[in-house]
Scaffold this motif. Structure first.
Motif, PDB file in Angstrom:
ATOM      1  N   VAL A 130     -44.460   0.141  31.122  1.00 38.65           N
ATOM      2  CA  VAL A 130     -45.553   0.940  31.660  1.00 38.65           C
ATOM      3  C   VAL A 130     -45.096   2.347  32.037  1.00 38.65           C
ATOM      4  N   GLN A 131     -43.812   2.508  32.358  1.00 40.66           N
ATOM      5  CA  GLN A 131     -43.321   3.858  32.648  1.00 40.66           C
ATOM      6  C   GLN A 131     -43.370   4.736  31.390  1.00 40.66           C
ATOM      7  N   GLU A 132     -43.105   4.121  30.248  1.00 35.23           N
ATOM      8  CA  GLU A 132     -43.220   4.844  28.980  1.00 35.23           C
ATOM      9  C   GLU A 132     -44.681   5.132  28.647  1.00 35.23           C
ATOM     10  N   VAL A 133     -45.565   4.235  29.070  1.00 36.72           N
ATOM     11  CA  VAL A 133     -47.001   4.471  28.868  1.00 36.72           C
ATOM     12  C   VAL A 133     -47.430   5.712  29.640  1.00 36.72           C
ATOM     13  N   LYS A 134     -46.932   5.857  30.852  1.00 36.32           N
ATOM     14  CA  LYS A 134     -47.262   7.041  31.654  1.00 36.32           C
ATOM     15  C   LYS A 134     -46.772   8.308  30.949  1.00 36.32           C
ATOM     16  N   ARG A 135     -45.573   8.243  30.367  1.00 40.43           N
ATOM     17  CA  ARG A 135     -45.047   9.410  29.657  1.00 40.43           C
ATOM     18  C   ARG A 135     -45.860   9.703  28.396  1.00 40.43           C
ATOM     19  N   LEU A 136     -46.244   8.634  27.693  1.00 33.94           N
ATOM     20  CA  LEU A 136     -47.062   8.796  26.482  1.00 33.94           C
ATOM     21  C   LEU A 136     -48.393   9.456  26.814  1.00 33.94           C
ATOM     22  N   SER A 137     -48.956   9.119  27.965  1.00 36.61           N
ATOM     23  CA  SER A 137     -50.276   9.643  28.324  1.00 36.61           C
ATOM     24  C   SER A 137     -50.278  11.152  28.495  1.00 36.61           C
ATOM     25  N   THR A 138     -49.104  11.740  28.717  1.00 38.90           N
ATOM     26  CA  THR A 138     -49.035  13.193  28.920  1.00 38.90           C
ATOM     27  C   THR A 138     -48.827  13.959  27.617  1.00 38.90           C
ATOM     28  N   MET A 139     -48.471  13.263  26.531  1.00 40.02           N
ATOM     29  CA  MET A 139     -48.142  13.959  25.286  1.00 40.02           C
ATOM     30  C   MET A 139     -48.916  13.460  24.075  1.00 40.02           C
ATOM     31  N   THR A 141     -49.945   9.821  21.577  1.00 34.19           N
ATOM     32  CA  THR A 141     -49.185   8.794  20.861  1.00 34.19           C
ATOM     33  C   THR A 141     -48.373   9.374  19.717  1.00 34.19           C
ATOM     34  N   ALA A 142     -48.969  10.271  18.952  1.00 34.55           N
ATOM     35  CA  ALA A 142     -48.269  10.829  17.796  1.00 34.55           C
ATOM     36  C   ALA A 142     -47.024  11.589  18.223  1.00 34.55           C
ATOM     37  N   SER A 143     -47.140  12.436  19.234  1.00 34.86           N
ATOM     38  CA  SER A 143     -45.979  13.201  19.715  1.00 34.86           C
ATOM     39  C   SER A 143     -44.930  12.282  20.328  1.00 34.86           C
ATOM     40  N   TYR A 144     -45.359  11.250  21.010  1.00 36.09           N
ATOM     41  CA  TYR A 144     -44.431  10.307  21.630  1.00 36.09           C
ATOM     42  C   TYR A 144     -43.520   9.671  20.588  1.00 36.09           C
ATOM     43  N   HIS A 145     -44.093   9.347  19.430  1.00 32.97           N
ATOM     44  CA  HIS A 145     -43.317   8.684  18.379  1.00 32.97           C
ATOM     45  C   HIS A 145     -42.568   9.665  17.485  1.00 32.97           C
ATOM     46  N   LEU A 146     -42.696  10.954  17.743  1.00 34.04           N
ATOM     47  CA  LEU A 146     -41.923  11.952  17.009  1.00 34.04           C
ATOM     48  C   LEU A 146     -41.380  12.969  18.008  1.00 34.04           C
ATOM     49  N   PRO A 147     -40.456  12.544  18.854  1.00 31.62           N
ATOM     50  CA  PRO A 147     -39.992  13.414  19.945  1.00 31.62           C
ATOM     51  C   PRO A 147     -39.324  14.705  19.464  1.00 31.62           C
ATOM     52  N   GLY A 148     -38.789  14.706  18.254  1.00 35.75           N
ATOM     53  CA  GLY A 148     -38.126  15.902  17.743  1.00 35.75           C
ATOM     54  C   GLY A 148     -39.066  16.947  17.193  1.00 35.75           C
ATOM     55  N   SER A 149     -40.383  16.736  17.325  1.00 35.46           N
ATOM     56  CA  SER A 149     -41.343  17.680  16.756  1.00 35.46           C
ATOM     57  C   SER A 149     -41.472  18.955  17.576  1.00 35.46           C
ATOM     58  N   ARG A 150     -40.840  18.999  18.740  1.00 35.09           N
ATOM     59  CA  ARG A 150     -40.833  20.225  19.544  1.00 35.09           C
ATOM     60  C   ARG A 150     -39.407  20.570  19.936  1.00 35.09           C
ATOM     61  N   ARG A 151     -39.009  21.816  19.653  1.00 39.64           N
ATOM     62  CA  ARG A 151     -37.657  22.275  19.919  1.00 39.64           C
ATOM     63  C   ARG A 151     -37.671  23.352  21.001  1.00 39.64           C
TER      64      ARG A 151
END
Length: 480
Positions: A130-139, A141-151
């Motif tokens: 659920v802690q990861e769910v909280k992090r996902l909610s801010t970015m 789902t797509a961005s969460y699964h591609l963390p390298g998409s922002r440098r």
């Protein structure tokens, strides 16, 4: 942006627009280079969502791109990402509304996943913690699964390259069409631009024609594909390299000291220099980009000055011989293209007006199959006609994709649409019949197959040479 952006259905932030078709100001009756440069220019992209600094820019290739690729049939769809986002946002709202304590959030989330989420795809998108769910909610789902998409900015400064030092304008070389010009002072030894290159096989560059109407008549190669003129290569290698960065394909040729830039293998860490030790055949078997080239200033280049590289002696000799022996094709004096007429007249002619030349015809936009049963019907001078109203933002692409041959019966200027509207008899090839449509906004004048300059049999074709030593011996698979 050239052809650099990759596909991501959940993070697509840019929509390519329809390029302008001009022919580079060349005409087949007087310009030897006609057919030797692309007819299209000003291929822009429109940003469709906010993009943060350092965020990778994606486009969508469209669902049809993957339909014939079985290995992608299980790929995550846009609706999957959207549904996962909705589930997470709904969960976070209920947590807040019900004032669930931190210690109870995990049990609440476990219950949500086990009781209400049945799709395996969605479950794989949503983290169990659920802690990861909280992090996902801010970015998302797509961005969460591609963390390298922002440098970070620091990462970009160390690993990136500026690609906006040049812009495209009409070339200073007569008959060359367009060229690349410096937008600011570029100092000697500074990188003008950097481009990934895609590998292509010379053996597949031919354009073929059947000399006759019977299927038994022989098919022969009549020329090469236009893209060859934009590729780097070596006469002794089947491996061709196509640069895909913005504006670099507009960099024209000047020999020797007249050039103000040169090509080298890139110093960027992402350049796969180990490919230089493989054979050309091995490199051609890799279906992704890996090689990168730099365009480097050989002297200071002033603002507004055109950038040139040396295409090499083989290119020089081929062009000199071609230009000396060039003659226009039969009927070239009378040739007009569809875009020349359309851009001059700004509207489509009706069937009662002067007919168009035989090398072009009219297309009317229609929806995908199965729409006619539910279309609105209105009375016109020509009888009952169907009306298609569609406010889809991707209208142009959809409309052109499903366009059908038509005869324009009447037109009028519509103030609300700020455009010409048409009534037409549409010849539906999919239904093998004809019907009337009215209030059509998207109507196109297009060229018949194989009539544009790209398909001239007497047009110039030759790859661009790279400096001596850039092509390794392992790529040389053609004997003199």
């Amino acid at each position: 942006m050239g052809s650099i952006p990759n596909h991501h259905i959940g993070l697509a932030s840019s929509q390519p627009q329809v390029p302008t078709k001009t022919g580079g100001g060349l005409h087949r009756s007087k310009d030897p280079a006609a057919g030797g440069i692309t007819l299209f220019e000003n291929h822009q992209s429109q940003i469709t969502r906010n993009i943060q600094a350092g965020q990778e820019i994606f486009i969508s290739y469209g669902s049809d791109y993957f339909d014939e690729k079985p290995e992608y049939h299980n790929m995550t769809k846009l609706n999957d990402f959207l549904l996962a986002d909705n589930i997470v946002q709904s969960f976070m709202r209920r947590v807040e509304e019900q004032q669930i304590e931190v210690d109870g959030m995990q049990d609440f989330w476990d219950f949500e996943r086990s009781e209400f989420i049945q799709s395996k795809t969605i479950l794989e998108l949503l983290p169990a913690d659920v802690q990861e769910v909280k992090r996902l909610s801010t970015m998302g789902t797509a961005s969460y699964h591609l963390p390298g998409s922002r440098r970070s900015t620091d990462w970009l400064l160390e690993n990136g390259r500026c690609l906006d030092l040049i812009e495209i304008r009409p070339s200073t070389i007569p008959g060359a069409g367009r060229g690349a010009f410096a937008r600011r002072i570029i100092n000697k030894d500074e990188v003008v631009s950097t481009s990934p290159v895609l590998q292509h096989n010379r053996e597949f560059m031919g354009m073929y024609m059947r000399r006759g109407e019977s299927e038994d008549d022989p098919i022969e190669e009549v020329t090469k594909q236009l893209i060859l003129n934009y590729m780097f290569g070596h006469k002794n290698s089947n491996l061709l390299l196509w640069p895909i960065a913005p504006a670099v394909n507009a960099i024209n040729h000047k020999s020797g000291e007249s050039a103000n830039a040169k090509i080298r293998w890139s110093s960027l860490p992402f350049h796969k220099k180990e490919w230089l030790n493989q054979t050309g055949k091995e490199v051609l078997s890799i279906f992704q980009s890996g090689l990168i080239i730099d365009y480097v200033a050989t002297r200071d280049i002033e603002v507004g000055e055109e950038v040139f590289i040396d295409y090499g002696p083989d290119f020089d000799a081929a062009w000199t011989n071609y230009a000396a022996n060039w003659k226009p094709v039969s009927g070239a004096e009378d040739y007009k293209s569809s875009w020349q007429i359309a851009s001059a007249e700004k509207k489509i002619r009706t069937r009662d007006e002067e007919p168009y030349p035989d090398n072009m015809f009219v297309l009317c936009s229609v929806p995908q199959h199965g729409w006619r049963e539910n279309a609105a019907v209105v009375d016109t001078w020509y009888g009952a006609a169907l009306v298609w109203i569609n406010n889809d933002p991707d209208m142009y692409f959809q409309a052109f994709e499903y366009a059908q041959s038509c005869d324009i019966l009447e037109r009028w200027w519509d103030k609300e649409a700020d455009d010409w509207l048409y009534t037409a008899q549409v010849h539906d090839a999919t239904e093998d019949d004809a019907f009337f449509m009215t209030e059509i906004q998207f109507v196109y004048l297009v060229d018949s197959q194989y009539t544009i300059d790209d398909f001239l049999e007497n047009t110039f074709r030759h790859e661009i040479g790279l400096p001596d030593g850039m092509y390794p011996d392992t790529w040389m698979d053609i004997k003199d």
